[in-house]
Design a protein around this motif. Structure first.
Motif, PDB file in Angstrom:
ATOM      1  N   VAL A  27     -10.669 -19.614   2.502  1.00  0.00           N
ATOM      2  CA  VAL A  27     -11.462 -20.833   2.672  1.00  0.00           C
ATOM      3  C   VAL A  27     -10.498 -21.985   2.951  1.00  0.00           C
ATOM      4  CG1 VAL A  27     -13.106 -22.430   1.627  1.00  0.00           C
ATOM      5  CG2 VAL A  27     -13.278 -19.959   1.156  1.00  0.00           C
ATOM      6  N   GLN A  28     -10.700 -22.637   4.092  1.00  0.00           N
ATOM      7  CA  GLN A  28      -9.861 -23.748   4.524  1.00  0.00           C
ATOM      8  C   GLN A  28     -10.622 -25.064   4.370  1.00  0.00           C
ATOM      9  OE1 GLN A  28      -8.242 -22.787   8.444  1.00  0.00           O
ATOM     10  NE2 GLN A  28      -8.603 -20.627   7.976  1.00  0.00           N
ATOM     11  N   GLY A  29      -9.895 -26.163   4.364  1.00  0.00           N
ATOM     12  CA  GLY A  29     -10.490 -27.479   4.161  1.00  0.00           C
ATOM     13  C   GLY A  29     -11.620 -27.802   5.123  1.00  0.00           C
ATOM     14  N   HIS A  30     -11.495 -27.402   6.382  1.00  0.00           N
ATOM     15  CA  HIS A  30     -12.545 -27.715   7.359  1.00  0.00           C
ATOM     16  C   HIS A  30     -13.803 -26.875   7.159  1.00  0.00           C
ATOM     17  CE1 HIS A  30     -10.615 -24.287   9.403  1.00  0.00           C
ATOM     18  NE2 HIS A  30     -11.800 -24.091   9.941  1.00  0.00           N
ATOM     19  N   MET A  31     -13.780 -25.926   6.209  1.00  0.00           N
ATOM     20  CA  MET A  31     -14.944 -25.082   5.914  1.00  0.00           C
ATOM     21  C   MET A  31     -15.773 -25.624   4.754  1.00  0.00           C
ATOM     22  SD  MET A  31     -13.166 -21.341   6.148  1.00  0.00           S
ATOM     23  CE  MET A  31     -12.628 -20.644   7.693  1.00  0.00           C
ATOM     24  N   LEU A  32     -15.344 -26.733   4.174  1.00  0.00           N
ATOM     25  CA  LEU A  32     -16.018 -27.274   2.992  1.00  0.00           C
ATOM     26  C   LEU A  32     -17.187 -28.163   3.385  1.00  0.00           C
ATOM     27  CD1 LEU A  32     -12.923 -28.236   0.817  1.00  0.00           C
ATOM     28  CD2 LEU A  32     -14.198 -26.067   0.872  1.00  0.00           C
ATOM     29  N   ASN A  33     -18.228 -28.118   2.560  1.00  0.00           N
ATOM     30  CA  ASN A  33     -19.384 -28.999   2.749  1.00  0.00           C
ATOM     31  C   ASN A  33     -19.201 -30.273   1.914  1.00  0.00           C
ATOM     32  OD1 ASN A  33     -20.056 -28.360   0.071  1.00  0.00           O
ATOM     33  ND2 ASN A  33     -21.514 -26.790   0.668  1.00  0.00           N
ATOM     34  N   GLY A  34     -20.244 -31.067   1.821  1.00  0.00           N
ATOM     35  CA  GLY A  34     -20.181 -32.329   1.082  1.00  0.00           C
ATOM     36  C   GLY A  34     -20.029 -32.181  -0.416  1.00  0.00           C
ATOM     37  N   HIS A  35     -20.122 -30.971  -0.939  1.00  0.00           N
ATOM     38  CA  HIS A  35     -19.943 -30.717  -2.369  1.00  0.00           C
ATOM     39  C   HIS A  35     -18.583 -30.080  -2.659  1.00  0.00           C
ATOM     40  CE1 HIS A  35     -24.113 -31.749  -2.919  1.00  0.00           C
ATOM     41  NE2 HIS A  35     -24.475 -30.817  -2.055  1.00  0.00           N
ATOM     42  N   ALA A  36     -17.728 -30.059  -1.636  1.00  0.00           N
ATOM     43  CA  ALA A  36     -16.381 -29.475  -1.746  1.00  0.00           C
ATOM     44  C   ALA A  36     -16.414 -27.975  -2.033  1.00  0.00           C
ATOM     45  CB  ALA A  36     -15.526 -30.219  -2.779  1.00  0.00           C
ATOM     46  N   THR A  37     -17.468 -27.314  -1.553  1.00  0.00           N
ATOM     47  CA  THR A  37     -17.541 -25.856  -1.628  1.00  0.00           C
ATOM     48  C   THR A  37     -17.692 -25.316  -0.204  1.00  0.00           C
ATOM     49  OG1 THR A  37     -19.948 -25.834  -1.933  1.00  0.00           O
ATOM     50  CG2 THR A  37     -18.574 -25.874  -3.937  1.00  0.00           C
ATOM     51  N   CYS A  38     -17.412 -24.043  -0.044  1.00  0.00           N
ATOM     52  CA  CYS A  38     -17.486 -23.430   1.284  1.00  0.00           C
ATOM     53  C   CYS A  38     -18.922 -23.487   1.800  1.00  0.00           C
ATOM     54  CB  CYS A  38     -17.007 -21.983   1.216  1.00  0.00           C
ATOM     55  SG  CYS A  38     -16.892 -21.189   2.834  1.00  0.00           S
ATOM     56  N   HIS A  39     -19.072 -23.986   3.017  1.00  0.00           N
ATOM     57  CA  HIS A  39     -20.384 -24.064   3.669  1.00  0.00           C
ATOM     58  C   HIS A  39     -20.961 -22.653   3.795  1.00  0.00           C
ATOM     59  CE1 HIS A  39     -23.337 -24.632   6.834  1.00  0.00           C
ATOM     60  NE2 HIS A  39     -23.239 -25.941   6.643  1.00  0.00           N
ATOM     61  N   GLY A  40     -22.234 -22.504   3.511  1.00  0.00           N
ATOM     62  CA  GLY A  40     -22.888 -21.201   3.561  1.00  0.00           C
ATOM     63  C   GLY A  40     -22.814 -20.518   4.913  1.00  0.00           C
ATOM     64  N   GLY A  41     -22.728 -21.298   5.981  1.00  0.00           N
ATOM     65  CA  GLY A  41     -22.613 -20.709   7.312  1.00  0.00           C
ATOM     66  C   GLY A  41     -21.333 -19.909   7.485  1.00  0.00           C
ATOM     67  N   PHE A  42     -20.247 -20.359   6.847  1.00  0.00           N
ATOM     68  CA  PHE A  42     -18.996 -19.604   6.921  1.00  0.00           C
ATOM     69  C   PHE A  42     -19.084 -18.320   6.103  1.00  0.00           C
ATOM     70  CE2 PHE A  42     -17.508 -23.905   7.985  1.00  0.00           C
ATOM     71  CZ  PHE A  42     -16.862 -23.631   9.188  1.00  0.00           C
ATOM     72  N   LEU A  43     -19.803 -18.385   4.974  1.00  0.00           N
ATOM     73  CA  LEU A  43     -20.005 -17.173   4.174  1.00  0.00           C
ATOM     74  C   LEU A  43     -20.840 -16.165   4.959  1.00  0.00           C
ATOM     75  CD1 LEU A  43     -20.688 -18.843   0.718  1.00  0.00           C
ATOM     76  CD2 LEU A  43     -18.557 -17.790   1.525  1.00  0.00           C
ATOM     77  N   ALA A  44     -21.876 -16.642   5.629  1.00  0.00           N
ATOM     78  CA  ALA A  44     -22.705 -15.757   6.450  1.00  0.00           C
ATOM     79  C   ALA A  44     -21.882 -15.152   7.581  1.00  0.00           C
ATOM     80  CB  ALA A  44     -23.912 -16.512   6.991  1.00  0.00           C
ATOM     81  N   ALA A  45     -21.020 -15.958   8.202  1.00  0.00           N
ATOM     82  CA  ALA A  45     -20.183 -15.444   9.289  1.00  0.00           C
ATOM     83  C   ALA A  45     -19.237 -14.356   8.783  1.00  0.00           C
ATOM     84  CB  ALA A  45     -19.394 -16.580   9.929  1.00  0.00           C
ATOM     85  N   LEU A  46     -18.682 -14.540   7.591  1.00  0.00           N
ATOM     86  CA  LEU A  46     -17.783 -13.536   7.027  1.00  0.00           C
ATOM     87  C   LEU A  46     -18.526 -12.224   6.783  1.00  0.00           C
ATOM     88  CD1 LEU A  46     -14.953 -12.846   5.858  1.00  0.00           C
ATOM     89  CD2 LEU A  46     -15.845 -13.635   3.637  1.00  0.00           C
ATOM     90  N   ALA A  47     -19.670 -12.306   6.119  1.00  0.00           N
ATOM     91  CA  ALA A  47     -20.445 -11.091   5.828  1.00  0.00           C
ATOM     92  C   ALA A  47     -20.955 -10.442   7.110  1.00  0.00           C
ATOM     93  CB  ALA A  47     -21.610 -11.429   4.893  1.00  0.00           C
ATOM     94  N   ASP A  48     -21.382 -11.257   8.066  1.00  0.00           N
ATOM     95  CA  ASP A  48     -21.875 -10.740   9.337  1.00  0.00           C
ATOM     96  C   ASP A  48     -20.767 -10.022  10.095  1.00  0.00           C
ATOM     97  OD1 ASP A  48     -23.863 -10.453  11.441  1.00  0.00           O
ATOM     98  OD2 ASP A  48     -22.777 -12.025  12.504  1.00  0.00           O
ATOM     99  N   THR A  49     -19.551 -10.482   9.957  1.00  0.00           N
ATOM    100  CA  THR A  49     -18.419  -9.821  10.608  1.00  0.00           C
ATOM    101  C   THR A  49     -18.193  -8.433  10.026  1.00  0.00           C
ATOM    102  OG1 THR A  49     -17.377 -11.939  11.122  1.00  0.00           O
ATOM    103  CG2 THR A  49     -15.937  -9.991  11.076  1.00  0.00           C
ATOM    104  N   ALA A  50     -18.208  -8.324   8.710  1.00  0.00           N
ATOM    105  CA  ALA A  50     -18.063  -7.003   8.089  1.00  0.00           C
ATOM    106  C   ALA A  50     -19.184  -6.083   8.565  1.00  0.00           C
ATOM    107  CB  ALA A  50     -18.070  -7.130   6.565  1.00  0.00           C
ATOM    108  N   PHE A  51     -20.398  -6.593   8.595  1.00  0.00           N
ATOM    109  CA  PHE A  51     -21.564  -5.852   9.078  1.00  0.00           C
ATOM    110  C   PHE A  51     -21.351  -5.390  10.516  1.00  0.00           C
ATOM    111  CE2 PHE A  51     -25.823  -7.031  11.153  1.00  0.00           C
ATOM    112  CZ  PHE A  51     -26.377  -5.767  11.041  1.00  0.00           C
ATOM    113  N   ALA A  52     -20.888  -6.284  11.385  1.00  0.00           N
ATOM    114  CA  ALA A  52     -20.703  -5.946  12.796  1.00  0.00           C
ATOM    115  C   ALA A  52     -19.700  -4.817  12.980  1.00  0.00           C
ATOM    116  CB  ALA A  52     -20.254  -7.181  13.571  1.00  0.00           C
TER     117      ALA A  52
END
Length: 148
Positions: A48-73
């Motif tokens: 998780v990199q700084g540009h992946m953080l949302n306004g709550h300083a946690t990883c944006h859910g879209g990046f989590l979905a992209a990670l899981a979707d990549t494993a799936f693919a």
């Protein structure tokens, strides 16, 4: 079309990983590494990199979905049959923070005809569950995921 060469299923999965990754600028751009593949399975990692953080300083859910979707693919294309997502859902169960090293492991639950169901679990470097993902796949018969 299934790989009908003299390759083992594991060799086919590894060849698909190598060629898909070379042609996957989105995954490379996110810093995702495809660390393991096997028929119907894949493991990927991302820090998780700084540009992946949302306004709550946690990883944006879209990046989590992209990670899981990549494993799936990579899991569902491991047979070298062109396979696409027909849908997915994700449940976010804990936050990921900057610097966390996330791992998504995907495995095949069901593959029948042209459809499949795969689960991916995302954990952090401490083994804590971050998200659960379920993907539904559709295989396009007669087309390889990667060319020989």
């Amino acid at each position: 079309m299934p790989d009908t060469s003299d390759r083992t299923p594991q060799q086919t999965a590894e060849r698909v990983r190598e060629r898909m990754y070379a042609n996957d600028p989105a995954v490379r751009g996110l810093g995702i590494d495809v660390t393991e593949v096997a028929p119907g399975q894949a493991t990927v990692t991302m820090t998780v990199q700084g540009h992946m953080l949302n306004g709550h300083a946690t990883c944006h859910g879209g990046f989590l979905a992209a990670l899981a979707d990549t494993a799936f693919a990579y899991a569902c294309n491991s047979y070298n049959e062109l396979t696409v997502a027909s849908g997915f859902s994700i449940d976010l169960v804990a936050p990921a923070r900057e610097g966390d090293v996330l791992t998504a492991r995907s495995f095949e639950l069901s593959k029948a005809g042209r459809t499949g169901v795969y689960d991916s679990e995302i954990t952090n470097q401490h083994g804590e569950r971050i998200a659960m993902f379920r993907g539904r796949s559709y295989t396009i018969k007669g087309k390889p995921a990667v060319a020989d």
